[in-house]
Design an enzyme around this catalytic site. Structure first.
Site, PDB file in Angstrom:
ATOM      1  CB  THR A  79      -0.910  -0.044   1.218  1.00  0.00           C
ATOM      2  OG1 THR A  79      -1.220  -1.281   1.628  1.00  0.00           O
ATOM      3  CG2 THR A  79      -1.976   0.574   0.954  1.00  0.00           C
ATOM      4  NE  ARG A 131       5.523   0.725   5.486  1.00  0.00           N
ATOM      5  CZ  ARG A 131       4.472   1.378   5.777  1.00  0.00           C
ATOM      6  NH1 ARG A 131       3.871   0.880   6.796  1.00  0.00           N
ATOM      7  NH2 ARG A 131       4.068   2.464   5.243  1.00  0.00           N
ATOM      8  CB  SER A 183       4.313   5.055   7.535  1.00  0.00           C
ATOM      9  OG  SER A 183       3.167   5.814   7.910  1.00  0.00           O
ATOM     10  CG  HIS A 184       2.125   3.813  11.027  1.00  0.00           C
ATOM     11  ND1 HIS A 184       1.847   3.759   9.683  1.00  0.00           N
ATOM     12  CD2 HIS A 184       1.570   2.377  11.151  1.00  0.00           C
ATOM     13  CE1 HIS A 184       1.073   2.647   9.141  1.00  0.00           C
ATOM     14  NE2 HIS A 184       1.118   1.836  10.041  1.00  0.00           N
ATOM     15  CE  LYS A 238       6.057   7.344   2.279  1.00  0.00           C
ATOM     16  NZ  LYS A 238       4.720   7.985   2.997  1.00  0.00           N
ATOM     17  CG  ASP A 255       2.650   8.986  10.287  1.00  0.00           C
ATOM     18  OD1 ASP A 255       2.698  10.126  10.203  1.00  0.00           O
ATOM     19  OD2 ASP A 255       2.627   7.920   9.718  1.00  0.00           O
ATOM     20  CG  ASP A 302       5.327   8.996   6.854  1.00  0.00           C
ATOM     21  OD1 ASP A 302       4.597   8.813   7.812  1.00  0.00           O
ATOM     22  OD2 ASP A 302       5.099   8.782   5.475  1.00  0.00           O
ATOM     23  CG  ASP A 353       1.446   9.972   5.859  1.00  0.00           C
ATOM     24  OD1 ASP A 353       1.899   9.771   7.227  1.00  0.00           O
ATOM     25  OD2 ASP A 353       1.778   9.224   4.942  1.00  0.00           O
ATOM     26  NE  ARG A 354      -0.859   6.000   9.063  1.00  0.00           N
ATOM     27  CZ  ARG A 354      -1.319   4.825   9.444  1.00  0.00           C
ATOM     28  NH1 ARG A 354      -1.600   4.448  10.823  1.00  0.00           N
ATOM     29  NH2 ARG A 354      -1.513   3.967   8.623  1.00  0.00           N
ATOM     30  CB  THR A 406      -7.631   0.552   1.834  1.00  0.00           C
ATOM     31  OG1 THR A 406      -8.520   0.462   2.842  1.00  0.00           O
ATOM     32  CG2 THR A 406      -6.211   1.082   3.118  1.00  0.00           C
ATOM     33  CD  GLU A 435      -6.457   5.811   3.665  1.00  0.00           C
ATOM     34  OE1 GLU A 435      -6.846   4.790   3.218  1.00  0.00           O
ATOM     35  OE2 GLU A 435      -5.336   6.161   3.914  1.00  0.00           O
ATOM     36  CD  GLU A 436      -9.287   3.095   8.747  1.00  0.00           C
ATOM     37  OE1 GLU A 436      -8.993   3.052   9.875  1.00  0.00           O
ATOM     38  OE2 GLU A 436      -8.549   2.512   7.867  1.00  0.00           O
ATOM     39  CB  SER A 437      -5.809   4.194   8.759  1.00  0.00           C
ATOM     40  OG  SER A 437      -5.370   4.888   7.630  1.00  0.00           O
ATOM     41  CE  LYS A 449      -1.412   8.376   5.677  1.00  0.00           C
ATOM     42  NZ  LYS A 449      -1.906   7.046   4.919  1.00  0.00           N
ATOM     43  NE  ARG A 465      -5.053  -2.152   8.973  1.00  0.00           N
ATOM     44  CZ  ARG A 465      -4.038  -1.953   9.790  1.00  0.00           C
ATOM     45  NH1 ARG A 465      -3.962  -2.234  11.073  1.00  0.00           N
ATOM     46  NH2 ARG A 465      -2.692  -1.743   9.134  1.00  0.00           N
TER      47      ARG A 465
HETATM   48  C1  G1P Z   1      -2.834   1.270   6.620  1.00  0.00           C
HETATM   49  C2  G1P Z   1      -4.150   2.055   6.673  1.00  0.00           C
HETATM   50  C3  G1P Z   1      -4.468   2.663   5.397  1.00  0.00           C
HETATM   51  C4  G1P Z   1      -3.209   3.655   4.886  1.00  0.00           C
HETATM   52  C5  G1P Z   1      -1.779   2.861   4.978  1.00  0.00           C
HETATM   53  C6  G1P Z   1      -0.677   3.888   4.625  1.00  0.00           C
HETATM   54  O1  G1P Z   1      -2.806   0.241   5.376  1.00  0.00           O
HETATM   55  O2  G1P Z   1      -4.958   1.084   7.195  1.00  0.00           O
HETATM   56  O3  G1P Z   1      -5.654   3.323   5.533  1.00  0.00           O
HETATM   57  O4  G1P Z   1      -3.633   4.082   3.607  1.00  0.00           O
HETATM   58  O5  G1P Z   1      -1.609   2.372   6.144  1.00  0.00           O
HETATM   59  O6  G1P Z   1      -0.602   4.537   5.663  1.00  0.00           O
HETATM   60  P1  G1P Z   1      -3.052  -1.261   5.844  1.00  0.00           P
HETATM   61  O7  G1P Z   1      -1.895  -1.859   6.973  1.00  0.00           O
HETATM   62  O8  G1P Z   1      -4.352  -1.294   6.576  1.00  0.00           O
HETATM   63  O9  G1P Z   1      -3.088  -1.918   4.388  1.00  0.00           O
HETATM   64 ZN    ZN Z   2       2.652   7.951   7.524  1.00  0.00          ZN
END
Ligand code: G1P
Ligand code: ZN
Length: 554
Positions: free
Chosen positions: A25, A29, A120-121, A133, A288, A290, A292-293, A355, A374-376, A387, A507
């Site tokens: 996604t 990583r 990312s996180h 990325k 987070d 990087d 973006d969250r 997603t 997004e919900e995340s 984001k 999830r």
């Molecule tokens: C997760 C989040 C998704 C977000 C992605 C990148 O992906 O759920 O909304 O776009 O990180 O930050 P997932 O691990 O669910 O595939």
């Molecule tokens: Zn991030």
């Protein structure tokens, strides 16, 4: 900075291609250890340079969230860019560049794209994760057509090209802004914060927010020892005049201080305790790894990210950058429909995408939407193509400065107008891959027979695997998550994560709508209790995962 006149391009042969470089996604990583395997990073970057359009003579942006491996990777990418004929590489002091700031730089410099070094996180350090990325010329994550082509290229690589010489011996000097040449490549080191902050000043009324912060409105921002520290310090403690100490954990560290830089109630619990248990702060936020969250908190009030998108949509005109109104809004499928209700009320087009941020890119480029989320914990707009954590924090502060009320009041008034979407995500992390896929495939196979069946006292009206046809280019994405839609508008969604690095992550997304006249102030876990029990029974979650409770509840 060294000028590598003695440098030369070398072709390094690979014994065999790596077979595990499929970007997920959010890019490639993997563990830091994996990235330290000889030629591993180089192999992926070679594939990127073979596939990305416009490499020869183009401009490229490179930076990262400061995690272990960041500076070294920038050096490798610079030398490989030089060997592939890139004309100009823009990077930042210390190699520190948030994902949203990178997106902005790519657009501002009309670059062919960017390479952002981040997982990312996910935790960082030698025992943590690293990531690469790839973004395109619009500043957003590369579309699937590009990432698939990159993956294809990794599978047939016989070698890679890299510049070797003085720069390799001395390393790059990223300590301060400046410019130098690496072979035919111009390497420019700029301050990674300046341009981003200028963009924020164009979108928001900083004087009005500063006025709010000067009153009785103490704020706590947690940078989680990740990339937003320098940005937040400049914005909050510098330009907006908040007291020193407003920004916590503001120094970027290679291992994020041993923490997990994910701004949610589990991993940002120190901040959550300050706002939800203490009385000293009226507003709290975290970003987070990087940048973006975002997580938004008020005194005794957690703002669900799905609700946050809805609140920003409803109040967008309060920010100067959005005073002219919105073209439309989009949310990812697992995100609650809170924004849909606002969009309907305002007469705005509303889109439901799979997603991942890349699906918003086409809609933003085509001018069909202005806000998306997004919900995340991801929220953003057409100002960039990623984001943007700090942008969301400033947007909330703008709304609060205008309304002069608490976060809890904003939420209560919002639900009082639009009704409330009770919402929660339950994550079961690091489960055995077989168990996760077994559970998932079983429900998928059962779906046709579930139609019309009883589920938590409701009836299942749709049971499908979400697929999406991009309204701009017609591209079809299938297999995006199993949906059980119920006849009263509530739903349960199951997805397997595409970003985890250990085993699989399941999830479970739960949602139920209460109209404005209903009970708006329940604990979400209680309000969703019957759905939680029903999905556990149907999907045999506890028995198949061997977990009594989810790892993270949001
Ligand atoms: C997760 C989040 C998704 C977000 C992605 C990148 O992906 O759920 O909304 O776009 O990180 O930050 P997932 O691990 O669910 O595939
Ligand atoms: Zn991030």
């Amino acid at each position: 900075m060294t000028n590598s006149s003695a440098a030369g391009v070398r072709q390094i042969a690979l014994d065999h291609p790596f077979d595990d470089q499929k970007p997920g996604t959010s890019g490639l990583r993997k563990s830091s250890r994996q990235f330290e395997t000889p030629h591993y990073l180089e192999s992926f970057i070679e594939a990127v340079f073979q596939v990305l359009p416009g490499v020869v003579g183009g401009t490229l942006v490179v930076g990262g969230d400061g995690r272990y491996g960041n500076a070294g990777a920038i050096g490798v990418i610079a030398r490989m860019a030089a060997a592939h004929g890139v004309a100009k590489l823009i990077t930042t002091t210390g190699g520190i560049l948030s994902t949203p700031a990178a997106s902005h730089l790519i657009r501002q410099h009309q670059a062919i794209g960017g390479i952002i070094l981040s997982a990312s996180h996910n935790p960082g350090g030698p025992d943590g994760d690293f990531g690469v990325k790839v973004n395109g010329a619009n500043g957003g994550p590369a579309p699937e057509s590009i990432t698939d082509a990159i993956y294809g290229a990794t599978k047939t690589l016989s070698g890679y090209r890299i510049l070797e010489g003085e720069a390799e011996a001395h390393g790059l000097n990223l300590a301060s802004p400046g410019s130098c040449n690496l072979g035919t490549l111009q390497l420019e080191v700029i301050d990674g914060v300046d341009d981003y902050v200028a963009l924020m000043q164009r979108l928001f009324d900083f004087d009005q927010i500063a006025g709010l912060l000067k009153g009785n409105f103490p704020v706590a921002f947690d940078a989680m020892h990740a990339v937003t520290g320098p940005y937040a310090a400049r914005i909050f403690e510098g330009l907006l005049g908040a007291p020193a100490g407003t920004v916590r954990n503001g120094k970027p560290l290679e291992d994020f201080g041993g923490g997990h830089p994910d701004p949610n109630l589990t991993y940002a619990h120190d901040l959550a305790d300050l706002l939800l248990k203490g009385d000293n702060y009226r507003f709290g936020a975290a970003c987070d790894g990087d940048g973006d969250r975002n997580m938004i908190l008020g005194h005794n009030c957690f703002v669900n990210p799905s609700d946050s998108l809805a609140v920003l949509t409803a109040n967008a005109k309060l920010a100067p950058g959005y005073a002219a109104g919105l073209a439309g809004v989009a949310r990812s499928m697992p995100t609650s429909a809170a924004a849909d209700v606002v969009a309907k009320e305002l007469g705005l087009p509303c889109f439901e995408t799979p997603t991942g941020w890349k699906f918003f890119g086409n809609l933003l480029d085509a001018g069909q939407i202005t806000l998306c989320g997004e919900e995340s914990f991801g929220t953003g707009s057409d100002h960039i193509r990623e984001k943007d954590g700090l942008w969301a924090v400033l947007f909330w502060l703008q709304i609060l400065a205008q309304k002069q009320c608490s976060v809890a009041d904003v939420m209560a008034n919002h639900w009082g107008s639009f009704g409330r979407h009770y919402y929660s995500r339950h994550d079961y992390e690091a489960i055995a891959s077989d168990a996760a896929h077994g559970l998932y495939d079983r429900i998928k196979a059962m779906q046709p027979a579930l139609l019309g069946q009883n589920f938590a006292g409701r009836s299942i009206s749709t049971a499908d695997d979400f697929s999406y046809t991009d309204p701009v280019d017609g591209a079809v994405s299938t297999g995006q998550g199993l949906r059980l839609l119920l006849n009263d508008g509530s739903r349960v969604v199951l997805r397997l994560s595409g970003t985890g690095t250990q085993g699989a992550t399941l999830r479970v997304y739960l949602e139920s709508y209460v109209p404005a006249t209903g009970n708006l102030h329940q604990d979400p876990q209680l309000a969703l209790g019957d759905l939680i029990t029903a999905i556990d029974q149907l999907a045999e979650i506890k028995t198949r995962t061997g977990m009594e409770h989810p790892t993270v509840i949001t």
